[in-house]
Design a protein around this motif. Structure first.
Motif, PDB file in Angstrom:
ATOM      1  N   UNK A 175       0.824  -1.197   0.000  1.00 59.01           N
ATOM      2  CA  UNK A 175       0.000   0.000   0.000  1.00 59.01           C
ATOM      3  C   UNK A 175       0.869   1.261   0.000  1.00 59.01           C
ATOM      4  N   UNK A 176       1.916   1.269   0.818  1.00 60.51           N
ATOM      5  CA  UNK A 176       2.805   2.434   0.893  1.00 60.51           C
ATOM      6  C   UNK A 176       3.534   2.627  -0.432  1.00 60.51           C
ATOM      7  N   UNK A 177       3.950   1.526  -1.060  1.00 57.28           N
ATOM      8  CA  UNK A 177       4.660   1.640  -2.349  1.00 57.28           C
ATOM      9  C   UNK A 177       3.701   2.174  -3.417  1.00 57.28           C
ATOM     10  N   UNK A 178       2.458   1.731  -3.378  1.00 52.66           N
ATOM     11  CA  UNK A 178       1.476   2.216  -4.346  1.00 52.66           C
ATOM     12  C   UNK A 178       1.258   3.726  -4.174  1.00 52.66           C
ATOM     13  N   UNK A 179       1.217   4.163  -2.920  1.00 48.54           N
ATOM     14  CA  UNK A 179       1.014   5.592  -2.657  1.00 48.54           C
ATOM     15  C   UNK A 179       2.254   6.414  -2.999  1.00 48.54           C
ATOM     16  N   UNK A 180       3.429   5.815  -2.807  1.00 51.48           N
ATOM     17  CA  UNK A 180       4.678   6.554  -3.051  1.00 51.48           C
ATOM     18  C   UNK A 180       5.618   5.712  -3.896  1.00 51.48           C
ATOM     19  N   UNK A 181       5.299   5.555  -5.160  1.00 49.99           N
ATOM     20  CA  UNK A 181       6.136   4.676  -5.996  1.00 49.99           C
ATOM     21  C   UNK A 181       7.552   5.218  -6.186  1.00 49.99           C
ATOM     22  N   UNK A 182       7.743   6.518  -5.924  1.00 44.60           N
ATOM     23  CA  UNK A 182       9.069   7.117  -6.104  1.00 44.60           C
ATOM     24  C   UNK A 182       9.999   6.871  -4.920  1.00 44.60           C
ATOM     25  N   UNK A 183       9.489   6.217  -3.876  1.00 39.80           N
ATOM     26  CA  UNK A 183      10.313   6.004  -2.680  1.00 39.80           C
ATOM     27  C   UNK A 183      11.613   5.290  -3.045  1.00 39.80           C
ATOM     28  N   UNK A 184      12.679   5.595  -2.272  1.00 34.61           N
ATOM     29  CA  UNK A 184      14.005   5.058  -2.588  1.00 34.61           C
ATOM     30  C   UNK A 184      14.287   3.741  -1.857  1.00 34.61           C
ATOM     31  N   UNK A 185      13.745   3.653  -0.648  1.00 31.70           N
ATOM     32  CA  UNK A 185      14.116   2.487   0.150  1.00 31.70           C
ATOM     33  C   UNK A 185      13.052   2.216   1.200  1.00 31.70           C
ATOM     34  N   UNK A 186      13.125   1.002   1.729  1.00 29.97           N
ATOM     35  CA  UNK A 186      12.265   0.661   2.851  1.00 29.97           C
ATOM     36  C   UNK A 186      13.152   0.195   3.996  1.00 29.97           C
ATOM     37  N   UNK A 187      12.795   0.698   5.178  1.00 30.12           N
ATOM     38  CA  UNK A 187      13.553   0.309   6.361  1.00 30.12           C
ATOM     39  C   UNK A 187      12.672  -0.572   7.249  1.00 30.12           C
ATOM     40  N   UNK A 188      13.214  -1.690   7.688  1.00 23.06           N
ATOM     41  CA  UNK A 188      12.447  -2.637   8.505  1.00 23.06           C
ATOM     42  C   UNK A 188      13.173  -2.875   9.831  1.00 23.06           C
TER      43      UNK A 188
END
Lengths: 483, 379
Positions: free
Chosen positions: A153-166
């Motif tokens: 869902x977050x990627x769909x909202x912000x497809x330009x994001x550079x990275x994901x932190x877990x």
């Protein structure tokens, strides 16, 4: 250089200890002779290897010999492409991951329950946080892991994001579906950064959740000094095959000391050797101790002990069974109260107490005898202090409303207002309950009534609140003029 | 060939016993267990090099760890012995016909094995049909009991090492729960003479006072224990060991003892002034009138150890130091001047005459370090 019996840094220090080289270099205590009280306090052996970079010892900012070799051994032991020895704690490792991945204005997808070091990195580099919906367990009052659906869902909202932190695992031992997160993130061109501060043992134990490197993550920050047995403040940054280690080294050198402590570096070297050679047996024992304690504490009644039962396939994909987290609300006491009673009345120090839970850190150095003491003390606390459950807030997780980027808010014109009257403003600073060091409020976020109540409650219950300029946490810096 | 067993009671004091031969020697999971034959003390048992009992003077310790409870508590039927794998405490207990059940919880099976094979009393003690032996951690065992016992004997090795857990507040609190409403607990507390050891005694005493409404210390001389002088704790929910002594009733049971008797019982609770001062016991208490009734009243309303009222009023005289405290300070001072040792001398001092902490699974005992720090003499 693949023999895990070797300890290149420690060996080089040992050689120098016997070399009787005349020191006309720093440190000025000159093998301890210049500070006798300190030498007596820490021991001669310790001071004699508190040395500075020199040719036989390599240089942390530009490793070409023993540090390079030790890092290569660590990389092999952890299954990483490259390992960086860090002397600024896992905070510096987390920040190096973000600073080498995000630039000003870039978006970083992250859960809310991140360590304050992540917010610090966002203030430094100007990246913008995109919070993945972070679900909480209302019974335990803790934030859970990252659900794959919420990440999508977050990627769909912000497809330009550079990275994901877990965060994997969380302080409480909650794990996300790291393999699937990596698969989805990579498919969308995002890098995966893992704050693995509490997961060193995943690389060595059996039957434990998957480690970041094994799951294919791009970078991982690993607190060797937590479950790995090295000295406090020493840490590792691991990188995968698609990360340029030379760039990462440059980023690390922006903020890391040029006088890296050889005590810390040697401790990383020796701890890595021990983990590589004995880790399997060590963590089997740790798991046994934790399992025994879990069963015994459950039997006392009143307490709820975190276990594999929490696993639900999404927000709790897996659980780290070496962690002993105990929810204390069932006996009518806040975690922080039990934490205090344990120390004051029973001479037992646990890792932390938050509003609903305590965490007893079981590790490489524990004995059954001490576990029995902990269980008995909890049994006694229930007998002597149990009270009705009413009046306890059951959760401290509140979804944030991000108004400004952390950097913008942190550097904005500010005004100090009493916390009670800060409702509706935008915070210019962080408020954390420490430990576990997870922000209640970050710079750039709207201050709401529930947030104010959480802060006041945590203050009243004796949690250590930090992050604010005002050390008494009576006033909060907010963005001037309102937004 | 002369074979001398040596135990360092402090770094500066040693006890040597000439041994004729070694009878038993083994390393268990927890400790080193040895039995020697000696001309003076008969057979003696050591754990990690510390004398636990000798056949000749063992009656003193074990009689004092058992009979005082029977002379005070009217009807002791269920008894728990924590530790005591050597069997001597059990040997004293089985002499009472009224005792119906004796549960012994010993951590180290090899101690029982060694004692049964080579020490008097042990075999007969463990063969008694009323005795049940549990090989497990005493702390864990007691935690699971509720109101089951009339009397608990804590016959442990010492406050550092495998027996460490038996001196803690959580253990004593669990014992409180495991006892019936008028239950009694007797525990060895250590030597009150050497300062370091007195420190442990004082800590244990103050922890006990937080767990039980009635806590009294009593004494005996045990020739082979450090300083030859030993303290015990009488912890009780209802009965005061002096006020509630039923001398006539105990004598009528007709138990023949070698050390214990009821006049000695009263005397054992009268402690030297330096010990009273360290334990915060008001000296010269008028027991018949003022003190005892007040305490009884307090014990009735005693609910939780956190209740401040529950602890008997204390009067700690100012400026009272034990003679040995001064003496020890002098010793460490001297050591420092001579520059014999780079390590802090008080740590060395402590390590030797409290039972060592080298349980196999653990290389360093935090408690021991703490003790060392707490006890830094003024330089």
């Amino acid at each position: 250089m693949t023999d895990q019996n070797q300890t290149p840094i420690a060996t080089a220090l040992e050689l120098l200890r016997h070399a009787r080289i005349v020191p006309f270099d720093v440190p000025g205590h000159k093998r301890g002779r210049g500070n006798r009280e300190l030498t007596e306090f820490l021991g001669k052996r310790c001071l004699s290897v508190d040395l500075n970079s020199m040719k036989p010892l390599d240089n942390l900012t530009h490793p070409v010999s023993v540090i390079r070799d030790a890092e290569a051994l660590a990389a092999a032991a952890f299954g990483a492409q490259h390992a960086f020895f860090m002397v600024g704690g896992t905070t510096s490792a987390v920040q190096a991951m973000i600073l080498s991945t995000c630039r000003r204005g870039d978006k970083l997808i992250l859960p809310r329950n991140v360590h304050s070091s992540v917010i610090g990195a966002l203030i430094l580099c100007g990246a913008e946080p995109v919070y993945v919906k972070t679900r909480a367990d209302s019974r335990l009052g803790i934030a859970l892991g990252m659900a794959v659906e919420d990440l999508k869902d977050a990627i769909t909202r912000h497809p330009e994001a550079k990275a994901v932190l877990v965060n994997n695992p969380t302080y409480y031992g909650i794990c996300s579906d790291l393999r699937e997160i990596v698969r989805i993130a990579h498919r969308h061109g995002l890098r995966v950064l893992v704050d693995e501060a509490h997961g060193t043992h995943f690389y060595f134990g059996e039957g434990l959740p998957v480690s970041a490197m094994a799951a294919g993550a791009d970078m991982a920050a690993v607190s060797m000094h937590k479950s790995g047995g090295s000295l406090t403040q020493s840490s590792l940054l691991l990188t995968g095959p698609d990360v340029n280690p030379r760039h990462v080294r440059q980023v690390i050198n922006l903020t890391q000391t040029t006088s890296g402590s050889y005590l810390l570096l040697a401790s990383l070297d020796i701890a890595r050797k021990n983990l590589a050679l004995n880790g399997r047996a060590v963590f089997r024992r740790v798991k046994e101790l934790a399992e025994y304690a879990r069963r015994e504490i459950e039997q006392i009644g009143g307490y709820a002990v975190f276990s594999k039962d929490l696993v639900n396939g999404t927000t709790v994909y897996d659980f780290d069974e070496t962690k002993l987290s105990v929810n204390t609300l069932g006996i009518g006491l806040a975690g922080i109260e039990v934490y205090d009673i344990l120390r004051d009345d029973y001479e037992i120090q646990v890792e932390f107490g938050d509003i609903g839970n305590i965490l007893a850190y079981i590790s490489i150095g524990d004995t059954m005898k001490n576990v029995e003491r902990l269980v008995s003390a909890l049994s006694e606390i229930r007998r002597l202090h149990q009270r009705p459950k009413a009046g306890l807030l059951e959760t401290e997780y509140i979804p944030p409303e991000v108004v400004l980027s952390p950097q913008e808010a942190f550097y904005a014109e500010k005004a100090a207002v009493p916390i009670e009257k800060a409702g509706g403003t935008v915070s210019a600073e962080t408020v954390m309950s420490y430990p576990p060091g997870i922000p209640i409020l970050c710079p750039g976020e709207r201050v709401t009534r529930p947030i104010i109540e959480t802060i006041l409650y945590a203050r009243e219950k004796g949690c250590l609140l930090t992050g604010t300029e005002d050390l008494t946490v009576s006033y909060l810096n907010v963005v001037k003029g309102g937004l | 060939m002369a074979l001398w067993f040596t135990e360092a009671h402090t770094p500066d004091v040693r006890l040597c016993i000439r041994a004729e031969r070694q009878i038993f020697s083994a390393e268990s999971r927890y400790q080193r267990i040895e039995i020697f034959q000696s001309p003076q003390f008969g057979r003696f048992l050591t754990l990690d090099g510390l004398v636990m009992l000798t056949e000749r003077d063992g009656f003193i310790y074990h009689e004092m760890m058992t009979h005082p409870a029977f002379a005070v508590g009217p009807d002791i039927r269920h008894v728990l012995v924590v530790g005591g794998g050597d069997g001597w405490a059990v040997h004293e207990l089985i002499r009472y016909n009224g005792v119906e059940r004796i549960d012994v919880v010993e951590l180290d099976e090899m101690v029982v094995h060694a004692a049964r094979g080579h020490l008097m009393h042990a075999a007969s003690a463990f063969d008694d049909s009323r005795v049940r032996l549990f090989i497990q951690d005493g702390v864990a065992f007691v935690r699971r009991c509720r109101g089951e016992y009339d009397f608990i004997v804590v016959d442990s090795t010492g406050p550092v090492g495998p027996g460490e857990g038996l001196f803690t507040r959580e253990f004593l609190g669990c014992c409180f729960s495991a006892l019936k409403e008028d239950g009694i607990l007797l525990s060895q507390m250590g030597s009150p003479y050497y300062e370091k050891s007195m420190d442990f005694v004082a800590r244990t005493f103050s922890r006990a006072k937080k767990c039980f409404p009635i806590v009294r210390a009593y004494q005996a001389h045990v020739p082979t224990y450090p300083s030859g002088y030993w303290l015990f704790g009488f912890l009780s929910k209802k009965y005061d060991p002096v006020r509630d002594l039923q001398a006539g009733r105990w004598q009528s049971i007709g138990i023949k003892t070698r050390y214990y008797n009821t006049p000695l019982h009263l005397g054992a609770f009268a402690l030297p002034s330096y010990i009273n001062a360290r334990l915060g016991i008001a000296p010269d208490m008028p027991r018949e009138e003022g003190f005892a009734p007040t305490q009884a009243k307090r014990s009735e309303k005693f609910t939780t150890p956190r209740d401040e009222e529950a602890t008997p009023a204390q009067e700690v005289p100012d400026e009272v130091f034990s003679p040995c405290e001064k003496q020890n300070d002098g010793i460490s001072q001297k050591r420092n001047e001579q520059g014999e040792s780079t390590a802090p001398p008080e740590q060395n001092r402590g390590e030797d005459f409290v039972p060592p902490s080298d349980e196999q699974e653990e290389d360093f005992a935090p408690t021991q370090d703490e003790q060392g720090e707490d006890h830094v003499p003024p330089l």
